[in-house]
Motif scaffolding. Sequence first.
Motif, PDB file in Angstrom:
ATOM      1  N   GLU A 203       7.681   8.536   6.690  1.00 53.51           N
ATOM      2  CA  GLU A 203       7.593   9.747   7.520  1.00 53.51           C
ATOM      3  C   GLU A 203       8.012   9.437   8.957  1.00 53.51           C
ATOM      4  OE1 GLU A 203       3.533  10.856   7.013  1.00 53.51           O
ATOM      5  OE2 GLU A 203       3.888  11.926   5.129  1.00 53.51           O
ATOM      6  N   LYS A 204       7.548   8.309   9.491  1.00 55.02           N
ATOM      7  CA  LYS A 204       7.887   7.926  10.859  1.00 55.02           C
ATOM      8  C   LYS A 204       9.387   7.686  11.022  1.00 55.02           C
ATOM      9  CE  LYS A 204       3.483   5.712  12.087  1.00 55.02           C
ATOM     10  NZ  LYS A 204       2.829   4.411  12.413  1.00 55.02           N
ATOM     11  N   LEU A 205      10.020   7.149   9.956  1.00 50.51           N
ATOM     12  CA  LEU A 205      11.441   6.809  10.022  1.00 50.51           C
ATOM     13  C   LEU A 205      12.334   7.933   9.513  1.00 50.51           C
ATOM     14  CD1 LEU A 205      11.194   3.105   8.773  1.00 50.51           C
ATOM     15  CD2 LEU A 205      11.370   3.919  11.133  1.00 50.51           C
ATOM     16  N   ASP A 206      11.713   9.086   9.194  1.00 52.58           N
ATOM     17  CA  ASP A 206      12.449  10.262   8.720  1.00 52.58           C
ATOM     18  C   ASP A 206      13.234   9.956   7.447  1.00 52.58           C
ATOM     19  OD1 ASP A 206      13.077  12.953   8.866  1.00 52.58           O
ATOM     20  OD2 ASP A 206      14.933  12.608   9.986  1.00 52.58           O
ATOM     21  N   ILE A 207      12.613   9.209   6.532  1.00 46.93           N
ATOM     22  CA  ILE A 207      13.198   8.904   5.219  1.00 46.93           C
ATOM     23  C   ILE A 207      12.655   9.908   4.205  1.00 46.93           C
ATOM     24  CG2 ILE A 207      13.298   7.188   3.356  1.00 46.93           C
ATOM     25  CD1 ILE A 207      13.031   5.030   5.528  1.00 46.93           C
ATOM     26  N   ALA A 208      13.530  10.459   3.383  1.00 49.13           N
ATOM     27  CA  ALA A 208      13.126  11.477   2.403  1.00 49.13           C
ATOM     28  C   ALA A 208      12.048  10.933   1.467  1.00 49.13           C
ATOM     29  CB  ALA A 208      14.344  11.933   1.604  1.00 49.13           C
ATOM     30  N   HIS A 209      11.032  11.740   1.204  1.00 48.81           N
ATOM     31  CA  HIS A 209       9.944  11.330   0.319  1.00 48.81           C
ATOM     32  C   HIS A 209       9.282  12.576  -0.264  1.00 48.81           C
ATOM     33  CE1 HIS A 209       8.296  11.915   4.371  1.00 48.81           C
ATOM     34  NE2 HIS A 209       7.202  12.343   3.767  1.00 48.81           N
ATOM     35  N   ALA A 210       8.546  12.375  -1.345  1.00 52.68           N
ATOM     36  CA  ALA A 210       7.883  13.501  -2.002  1.00 52.68           C
ATOM     37  C   ALA A 210       6.709  13.991  -1.170  1.00 52.68           C
ATOM     38  CB  ALA A 210       7.402  13.079  -3.391  1.00 52.68           C
ATOM     39  N   LYS A 211       6.476  15.299  -1.203  1.00 45.66           N
ATOM     40  CA  LYS A 211       5.326  15.877  -0.525  1.00 45.66           C
ATOM     41  C   LYS A 211       4.050  15.391  -1.206  1.00 45.66           C
ATOM     42  CE  LYS A 211       2.812  20.232  -0.061  1.00 45.66           C
ATOM     43  NZ  LYS A 211       2.744  21.643  -0.477  1.00 45.66           N
ATOM     44  N   GLY A 212       3.068  14.979  -0.407  1.00 49.65           N
ATOM     45  CA  GLY A 212       1.813  14.523  -0.985  1.00 49.65           C
ATOM     46  C   GLY A 212       0.855  14.040   0.075  1.00 49.65           C
ATOM     47  N   ARG A 213      -0.365  13.725  -0.350  1.00 45.65           N
ATOM     48  CA  ARG A 213      -1.354  13.202   0.592  1.00 45.65           C
ATOM     49  C   ARG A 213      -2.449  12.443  -0.140  1.00 45.65           C
ATOM     50  NH1 ARG A 213      -5.746  17.085   1.671  1.00 45.65           N
ATOM     51  NH2 ARG A 213      -5.523  18.926   0.328  1.00 45.65           N
ATOM     52  N   LEU A 214      -3.246  11.705   0.631  1.00 42.04           N
ATOM     53  CA  LEU A 214      -4.317  10.881   0.085  1.00 42.04           C
ATOM     54  C   LEU A 214      -5.540  11.754  -0.173  1.00 42.04           C
ATOM     55  CD1 LEU A 214      -4.360   7.804  -0.444  1.00 42.04           C
ATOM     56  CD2 LEU A 214      -5.550   7.536   1.750  1.00 42.04           C
ATOM     57  N   LEU A 215      -6.112  11.648  -1.389  1.00 42.54           N
ATOM     58  CA  LEU A 215      -7.220  12.522  -1.763  1.00 42.54           C
ATOM     59  C   LEU A 215      -8.287  11.771  -2.555  1.00 42.54           C
ATOM     60  CD1 LEU A 215      -5.245  15.652  -3.022  1.00 42.54           C
ATOM     61  CD2 LEU A 215      -6.699  15.578  -0.989  1.00 42.54           C
ATOM     62  N   SER A 216      -9.512  12.268  -2.445  1.00 45.38           N
ATOM     63  CA  SER A 216     -10.573  11.860  -3.357  1.00 45.38           C
ATOM     64  C   SER A 216     -10.570  12.852  -4.512  1.00 45.38           C
ATOM     65  CB  SER A 216     -11.936  11.880  -2.648  1.00 45.38           C
ATOM     66  OG  SER A 216     -12.976  11.697  -3.592  1.00 45.38           O
ATOM     67  N   LEU A 217     -10.428  12.376  -5.737  1.00 40.98           N
ATOM     68  CA  LEU A 217     -10.255  13.274  -6.885  1.00 40.98           C
ATOM     69  C   LEU A 217     -11.523  13.446  -7.717  1.00 40.98           C
ATOM     70  CD1 LEU A 217      -6.731  12.098  -8.074  1.00 40.98           C
ATOM     71  CD2 LEU A 217      -7.307  14.013  -6.589  1.00 40.98           C
TER      72      LEU A 217
ATOM     73  N   ASP B 104       0.855  -1.185   0.000  1.00 43.44           N
ATOM     74  CA  ASP B 104       0.000   0.000   0.000  1.00 43.44           C
ATOM     75  C   ASP B 104       0.891   1.235   0.000  1.00 43.44           C
ATOM     76  OD1 ASP B 104      -1.472   2.297   1.211  1.00 43.44           O
ATOM     77  OD2 ASP B 104      -3.114   0.859   1.249  1.00 43.44           O
ATOM     78  N   LYS B 105       0.835   2.019  -1.083  1.00 38.42           N
ATOM     79  CA  LYS B 105       1.758   3.153  -1.251  1.00 38.42           C
ATOM     80  C   LYS B 105       1.586   4.200  -0.154  1.00 38.42           C
ATOM     81  CE  LYS B 105       2.221   2.673  -6.280  1.00 38.42           C
ATOM     82  NZ  LYS B 105       1.380   1.454  -6.410  1.00 38.42           N
ATOM     83  N   ASN B 106       0.356   4.404   0.307  1.00 41.01           N
ATOM     84  CA  ASN B 106       0.166   5.397   1.366  1.00 41.01           C
ATOM     85  C   ASN B 106       0.730   4.898   2.692  1.00 41.01           C
ATOM     86  OD1 ASN B 106      -0.997   7.999   2.150  1.00 41.01           O
ATOM     87  ND2 ASN B 106      -2.366   6.785   3.428  1.00 41.01           N
ATOM     88  N   SER B 107       0.589   3.607   2.968  1.00 40.80           N
ATOM     89  CA  SER B 107       1.174   3.036   4.186  1.00 40.80           C
ATOM     90  C   SER B 107       2.700   3.125   4.141  1.00 40.80           C
ATOM     91  CB  SER B 107       0.740   1.575   4.353  1.00 40.80           C
ATOM     92  OG  SER B 107      -0.654   1.482   4.537  1.00 40.80           O
ATOM     93  N   THR B 108       3.273   2.895   2.949  1.00 39.20           N
ATOM     94  CA  THR B 108       4.722   3.030   2.784  1.00 39.20           C
ATOM     95  C   THR B 108       5.162   4.463   3.065  1.00 39.20           C
ATOM     96  OG1 THR B 108       4.680   1.302   1.086  1.00 39.20           O
ATOM     97  CG2 THR B 108       6.656   2.649   1.210  1.00 39.20           C
ATOM     98  N   LYS B 109       4.363   5.424   2.577  1.00 39.67           N
ATOM     99  CA  LYS B 109       4.670   6.842   2.781  1.00 39.67           C
ATOM    100  C   LYS B 109       4.621   7.203   4.271  1.00 39.67           C
ATOM    101  CE  LYS B 109       3.371  11.405   1.037  1.00 39.67           C
ATOM    102  NZ  LYS B 109       4.572  11.586   0.212  1.00 39.67           N
ATOM    103  N   ILE B 110       3.602   6.710   4.955  1.00 43.06           N
ATOM    104  CA  ILE B 110       3.455   6.983   6.392  1.00 43.06           C
ATOM    105  C   ILE B 110       4.633   6.399   7.169  1.00 43.06           C
ATOM    106  CG2 ILE B 110       2.060   6.447   8.431  1.00 43.06           C
ATOM    107  CD1 ILE B 110      -0.406   6.574   6.580  1.00 43.06           C
ATOM    108  N   LEU B 111       5.047   5.188   6.783  1.00 42.85           N
ATOM    109  CA  LEU B 111       6.186   4.553   7.445  1.00 42.85           C
ATOM    110  C   LEU B 111       7.467   5.356   7.198  1.00 42.85           C
ATOM    111  CD1 LEU B 111       7.253   2.139   9.079  1.00 42.85           C
ATOM    112  CD2 LEU B 111       7.556   0.913   6.911  1.00 42.85           C
TER     113      LEU B 111
END
Length: 244
Positions: free
Chosen positions: A128-142, A119-126
């Motif tokens: 963030e918790k581990l302070d690993i660089a990642h692109a700015k973004g969030r989960l949205l209904s489009l 799950d890409k959003n779960s990977t992103k959250i993880l």
Amino acid sequence: MTQQQRQKILVIGEDTRSFLSVIRSLGRAGYCVDVVCYDQLSPSLKSKYISQAYFLNYQAYTNSELLEQLIQLVTQQQYQVVVPCDERAIFPLVENQHRFPAETILAIPNQEVVDNLFDKNSTKILAEKLDIAHAKGRLLSLETLSYEELKQEFGTTFVVKPTLSFKSDVLSKRQKVEIIDSESSYRAWKQKSELNDLYLVECFFSGKGEGVSILAVDGKVLASFAHKRVSEPKSGGGSSYRKS
């Protein structure tokens, strides 16, 4: 070692990356390798290490029918190990592992890995918790969001990611990442997409794609492998070839 004495392993997939690599690795190690392949035209089927190939057509059967066929095949052929090479095989095996013969080892990740890796959003959250660089973004209904609204937050070019590449209830359809760079490309994407889903929207940045794969058991890394994407589509998605 005779054919009868060699351990029988069933590998499931179709691509020329993980699927073919697993076939070659096990074949060179002396195992008897059979495969279930989704694509009868896959170049991987030319491998000299394949003893027997089976084909399960995702277009012709329901997910439950495919699972029943796979369980029947594993039971009848008495495979010692089953190795799934993408989500289409991993998800059904994880969810139905209790239905396979107890003596058959399923080479599948544990539930914590499934939840955080696929799950890409779960990977992103993880990350963030581990302070690993990642692109700015969030989960949205489009469904109702316009290009101009997204442009204000993410810039003129942004990336739209389905949280899962495959859904366990629709394994025949791969959901692809899309790079949006204009109002017209956003409209075209919306016309072909399921807008009742949530999507991970991220800022775009240019660069070369790289990846790291590891084999870990109980948190201990046993092997690692890195690659660079030599050629990848400008609109997003997997690379066509890679350099190790």
